[in-house]
Design an enzyme around this catalytic site. Structure first.
Site, short mmCIF file in Angstrom:
data_model
loop_
_atom_site.label_atom_id
_atom_site.label_comp_id
_atom_site.label_asym_id
_atom_site.label_seq_id
_atom_site.Cartn_x
_atom_site.Cartn_y
_atom_site.Cartn_z
CB CYS A 1 -0.96 -0.01 1.18
SG CYS A 1 -0.17 0.19 2.78
CB THR A 2 0.21 4.79 0.06
OG1 THR A 2 -0.52 4.56 -1.13
CG2 THR A 2 1.05 6.05 -0.10
N GLY A 3 1.18 3.83 2.75
CA GLY A 3 1.83 4.14 4.02
C GLY A 3 2.33 2.96 4.82
CG ASN A 4 3.97 -1.28 5.49
OD1 ASN A 4 5.06 -1.48 6.01
ND2 ASN A 4 3.08 -2.22 5.39
CB SER A 5 0.69 3.01 8.98
OG SER A 5 -0.43 3.65 8.39
CB CYS A 6 -3.79 1.40 8.43
SG CYS A 6 -5.42 1.17 9.12
NE ARG A 7 -5.69 1.24 3.41
CZ ARG A 7 -5.65 2.02 2.35
NH1 ARG A 7 -6.62 1.98 1.45
NH2 ARG A 7 -4.62 2.83 2.15
CB SER A 8 -0.34 -3.17 3.88
OG SER A 8 0.29 -2.15 4.63
CB SER B 1 2.83 -5.53 4.82
OG SER B 1 3.27 -5.24 6.13
CB THR C 1 8.86 -2.70 11.08
OG1 THR C 1 9.12 -3.70 10.09
CG2 THR C 1 9.46 -3.11 12.42
CG ASP D 1 9.69 -2.82 6.90
OD1 ASP D 1 10.34 -2.12 7.70
OD2 ASP D 1 9.33 -3.99 7.14
CB CYS E 1 -4.63 1.62 -2.46
SG CYS E 1 -4.40 1.01 -4.13
CB CYS F 1 -3.05 0.90 -6.63
SG CYS F 1 -4.62 0.53 -5.87
CG ASP G 1 -6.21 4.77 4.95
OD1 ASP G 1 -6.28 4.32 6.12
OD2 ASP G 1 -5.22 5.36 4.51
#
Length: 138
Positions: free
Chosen positions: A7-14, A32, A60, A62, A79, A86, A103
């Site tokens: 994904c974009t931020g790799n903080s939530c959905r992924s 992820s 983490t 990444d 996304c 995406c 998101d």
């Protein structure tokens, strides 16, 4: 089996998708990453996953660049919003898939509403990735 969730931020959905896939089958190598990795895990994502017994607190955030030189069976983008682009992955991949989700980290409103969106998206991710798992891996 090696799977990268992107994904974009790799903080939530992924991160939630990563946690679910790993919980379905411990023998799958799941990672992820994000094209613009935030560098931190969304605390609400970790909280809603912990509520159902999946601990992603050690994950983490990444950058996708960490994984570009590796071979993957699947790269899955998560996304979802119309305004969200995406990311593309140019590494060595057998299968590219998209399973999109809203998101919840961008939701505004009361604390109750925000958490209800995290729960909704978590449950949608579980359903979407379980379908992927049963169709493609199990």
């Amino acid at each position: 089996m090696r799977i990268l969730i992107l994904c974009t931020g790799n903080s939530c959905r992924s991160q939630m998708a990563h946690g679910f896939l790993q919980s379905f089958d411990k023998n799958i190598e799941v990672y992820s990453a994000g094209t613009e990795a935030s560098g931190k895990l969304n605390t609400k994502a970790a909280q809603v996953m912990n509520e159902i017994g999946i601990d992603i607190s050690g994950h983490t955030s990444d950058s996708v660049e960490k994984y570009l030189g590796e071979k993957w069976d699947y790269v899955i983008t998560v996304c979802g919003g119309a305004n969200e682009a995406c990311p593309a992955f140019m590494g060595d991949v057998k299968h590219r898939l998209h399973i999109g989700f809203d998101d919840p980290s961008h939701v505004e409103g009361t604390d109750e509403f925000i958490m209800s969106e995290f729960h909704r998206v978590r449950d949608e991710i579980k359903e979407g990735f379980y379908k992927f798992y049963t169709k493609n891996i199990k």
